[in-house]
Design a protein around this motif. Structure first.
Motif, PDB file in Angstrom:
ATOM      1  N   GLY A  39       0.839  -1.192   0.000  1.00  0.00           N
ATOM      2  CA  GLY A  39       0.000   0.000   0.000  1.00  0.00           C
ATOM      3  C   GLY A  39       0.871   1.238   0.000  1.00  0.00           C
ATOM      4  O   GLY A  39       0.647   2.185  -0.725  1.00  0.00           O
ATOM      5  N   CYS A  40       1.901   1.188   0.825  1.00  0.00           N
ATOM      6  CA  CYS A  40       2.859   2.278   0.952  1.00  0.00           C
ATOM      7  C   CYS A  40       4.279   1.722   0.935  1.00  0.00           C
ATOM      8  O   CYS A  40       5.140   2.228   0.249  1.00  0.00           O
ATOM      9  CB  CYS A  40       2.583   3.019   2.262  1.00  0.00           C
ATOM     10  SG  CYS A  40       3.756   4.310   2.676  1.00  0.00           S
ATOM     11  N   ASN A  41       4.499   0.672   1.678  1.00  0.00           N
ATOM     12  CA  ASN A  41       5.828   0.104   1.873  1.00  0.00           C
ATOM     13  C   ASN A  41       6.014  -1.202   1.129  1.00  0.00           C
ATOM     14  O   ASN A  41       5.077  -1.990   0.990  1.00  0.00           O
ATOM     15  CB  ASN A  41       6.069  -0.122   3.371  1.00  0.00           C
ATOM     16  CG  ASN A  41       6.202   1.185   4.112  1.00  0.00           C
ATOM     17  OD1 ASN A  41       7.213   1.856   3.999  1.00  0.00           O
ATOM     18  ND2 ASN A  41       5.167   1.562   4.851  1.00  0.00           N
ATOM     19  N   ALA A  42       7.245  -1.440   0.689  1.00  0.00           N
ATOM     20  CA  ALA A  42       7.607  -2.732   0.105  1.00  0.00           C
ATOM     21  C   ALA A  42       7.675  -3.749   1.238  1.00  0.00           C
ATOM     22  O   ALA A  42       8.030  -3.418   2.367  1.00  0.00           O
ATOM     23  CB  ALA A  42       8.947  -2.639  -0.600  1.00  0.00           C
ATOM     24  N   ALA A  64       8.302   3.742   5.375  1.00  0.00           N
ATOM     25  CA  ALA A  64       7.743   5.012   4.925  1.00  0.00           C
ATOM     26  C   ALA A  64       6.357   5.198   5.541  1.00  0.00           C
ATOM     27  O   ALA A  64       5.698   4.234   5.919  1.00  0.00           O
ATOM     28  CB  ALA A  64       7.653   5.046   3.404  1.00  0.00           C
ATOM     29  N   SER A  65       5.922   6.427   5.617  1.00  0.00           N
ATOM     30  CA  SER A  65       4.587   6.731   6.133  1.00  0.00           C
ATOM     31  C   SER A  65       3.900   7.685   5.166  1.00  0.00           C
ATOM     32  O   SER A  65       4.435   8.751   4.874  1.00  0.00           O
ATOM     33  CB  SER A  65       4.697   7.373   7.517  1.00  0.00           C
ATOM     34  OG  SER A  65       3.415   7.663   8.023  1.00  0.00           O
ATOM     35  N   PHE A  66       2.757   7.269   4.664  1.00  0.00           N
ATOM     36  CA  PHE A  66       2.004   8.085   3.717  1.00  0.00           C
ATOM     37  C   PHE A  66       0.719   8.578   4.371  1.00  0.00           C
ATOM     38  O   PHE A  66       0.143   7.885   5.205  1.00  0.00           O
ATOM     39  CB  PHE A  66       1.622   7.264   2.489  1.00  0.00           C
ATOM     40  CG  PHE A  66       2.753   6.942   1.557  1.00  0.00           C
ATOM     41  CD1 PHE A  66       4.057   6.814   1.978  1.00  0.00           C
ATOM     42  CD2 PHE A  66       2.500   6.753   0.213  1.00  0.00           C
ATOM     43  CE1 PHE A  66       5.090   6.504   1.108  1.00  0.00           C
ATOM     44  CE2 PHE A  66       3.515   6.439  -0.673  1.00  0.00           C
ATOM     45  CZ  PHE A  66       4.811   6.319  -0.224  1.00  0.00           C
ATOM     46  N   THR A  67       0.261   9.753   3.970  1.00  0.00           N
ATOM     47  CA  THR A  67      -1.025  10.267   4.454  1.00  0.00           C
ATOM     48  C   THR A  67      -2.082  10.219   3.355  1.00  0.00           C
ATOM     49  O   THR A  67      -3.259  10.380   3.636  1.00  0.00           O
ATOM     50  CB  THR A  67      -0.884  11.710   4.964  1.00  0.00           C
ATOM     51  OG1 THR A  67      -0.374  12.531   3.907  1.00  0.00           O
ATOM     52  CG2 THR A  67       0.039  11.765   6.169  1.00  0.00           C
ATOM     53  N   GLU A  68      -1.668  10.028   2.125  1.00  0.00           N
ATOM     54  CA  GLU A  68      -2.587   9.955   0.987  1.00  0.00           C
ATOM     55  C   GLU A  68      -2.358   8.665   0.222  1.00  0.00           C
ATOM     56  O   GLU A  68      -1.206   8.248   0.078  1.00  0.00           O
ATOM     57  CB  GLU A  68      -2.377  11.145   0.039  1.00  0.00           C
ATOM     58  CG  GLU A  68      -2.694  12.484   0.657  1.00  0.00           C
ATOM     59  CD  GLU A  68      -4.170  12.671   0.936  1.00  0.00           C
ATOM     60  OE1 GLU A  68      -4.998  12.105   0.185  1.00  0.00           O
ATOM     61  OE2 GLU A  68      -4.501  13.352   1.907  1.00  0.00           O
ATOM     62  N   PRO A  69      -3.371   8.043  -0.279  1.00  0.00           N
ATOM     63  CA  PRO A  69      -4.769   8.380  -0.039  1.00  0.00           C
ATOM     64  C   PRO A  69      -5.150   8.098   1.411  1.00  0.00           C
ATOM     65  O   PRO A  69      -4.490   7.324   2.103  1.00  0.00           O
ATOM     66  CB  PRO A  69      -5.531   7.467  -0.995  1.00  0.00           C
ATOM     67  CG  PRO A  69      -4.622   6.316  -1.243  1.00  0.00           C
ATOM     68  CD  PRO A  69      -3.226   6.846  -1.106  1.00  0.00           C
ATOM     69  N   ALA A  70      -6.199   8.727   1.856  1.00  0.00           N
ATOM     70  CA  ALA A  70      -6.655   8.571   3.235  1.00  0.00           C
ATOM     71  C   ALA A  70      -6.829   7.094   3.571  1.00  0.00           C
ATOM     72  O   ALA A  70      -7.383   6.330   2.787  1.00  0.00           O
ATOM     73  CB  ALA A  70      -7.969   9.321   3.434  1.00  0.00           C
ATOM     74  N   GLY A  71      -6.307   6.690   4.710  1.00  0.00           N
ATOM     75  CA  GLY A  71      -6.477   5.321   5.183  1.00  0.00           C
ATOM     76  C   GLY A  71      -5.470   4.317   4.665  1.00  0.00           C
ATOM     77  O   GLY A  71      -5.541   3.143   5.013  1.00  0.00           O
ATOM     78  N   VAL A  72      -4.519   4.748   3.847  1.00  0.00           N
ATOM     79  CA  VAL A  72      -3.582   3.802   3.237  1.00  0.00           C
ATOM     80  C   VAL A  72      -2.741   3.075   4.286  1.00  0.00           C
ATOM     81  O   VAL A  72      -2.484   1.879   4.147  1.00  0.00           O
ATOM     82  CB  VAL A  72      -2.686   4.477   2.168  1.00  0.00           C
ATOM     83  CG1 VAL A  72      -1.714   5.473   2.776  1.00  0.00           C
ATOM     84  CG2 VAL A  72      -1.931   3.430   1.368  1.00  0.00           C
ATOM     85  N   MET A  73      -2.329   3.762   5.346  1.00  0.00           N
ATOM     86  CA  MET A  73      -1.503   3.105   6.362  1.00  0.00           C
ATOM     87  C   MET A  73      -2.310   2.080   7.155  1.00  0.00           C
ATOM     88  O   MET A  73      -1.809   1.002   7.484  1.00  0.00           O
ATOM     89  CB  MET A  73      -0.862   4.135   7.296  1.00  0.00           C
ATOM     90  CG  MET A  73       0.118   5.068   6.600  1.00  0.00           C
ATOM     91  SD  MET A  73       1.435   4.249   5.650  1.00  0.00           S
ATOM     92  CE  MET A  73       2.291   3.335   6.913  1.00  0.00           C
ATOM     93  N   GLU A  74      -3.563   2.384   7.439  1.00  0.00           N
ATOM     94  CA  GLU A  74      -4.428   1.438   8.143  1.00  0.00           C
ATOM     95  C   GLU A  74      -4.685   0.204   7.277  1.00  0.00           C
ATOM     96  O   GLU A  74      -4.683  -0.932   7.758  1.00  0.00           O
ATOM     97  CB  GLU A  74      -5.753   2.103   8.529  1.00  0.00           C
ATOM     98  CG  GLU A  74      -5.617   3.184   9.587  1.00  0.00           C
ATOM     99  CD  GLU A  74      -5.169   4.543   9.044  1.00  0.00           C
ATOM    100  OE1 GLU A  74      -5.001   4.697   7.801  1.00  0.00           O
ATOM    101  OE2 GLU A  74      -4.970   5.450   9.871  1.00  0.00           O
TER     102      GLU A  74
END
Length: 113
Positions: A39-42, A64-74
């Motif tokens: 989603g964000c990280n390999a 890495a930490s992403f804020t977009e798109p909303a909810g991607v880290m969750e």
């Protein structure tokens, strides 16, 4: 001995509740699960498989930490947690269902190509 059905083809994630990202896990013949982005990280992880059992150990991911798109880290955390809870699998047609320890299907993948 027949080759492990998990090694046959790359699989594309078909369903995770509310997911925007498509996952492409590859179960390499050397026992490594690699999937590109969670989603964000390999990510990658060693795995073990037998006729119906599957365990995914020590999932590692970049930080890495992403804020977009909303909810991607969750979404990424949910996906990696589900991988960690894998206890088995079933393949029906072109669909791979990953099963948890209570026998519940937790992830669904379809083959590409």
């Amino acid at each position: 001995m027949a080759p492990c059905p998990l090694h046959q083809r790359q699989r594309q994630h078909r369903r995770i509740a509310g997911a925007r990202h498509r996952y492409h896990p590859v179960f390499d013949g050397d026992g490594t699960l690699s999937g590109g982005s969670a989603g964000c990280n390999a990510y990658s992880a060693p795995y073990r498989v037998n006729e119906t059992g599957l365990s995914v150990d020590r999932v590692i991911a970049t930080k890495a930490s992403f804020t977009e798109p909303a909810g991607v880290m969750e979404q990424e955390k949910a996906y990696l947690d589900l991988l960690r809870s894998a206890a088995g699998y079933r393949i029906v047609g072109d669909t791979l269902a990953v099963i948890d320890g209570s026998g519940r299907a937790i992830l669904f993948f379809t083959t590409e190509g």
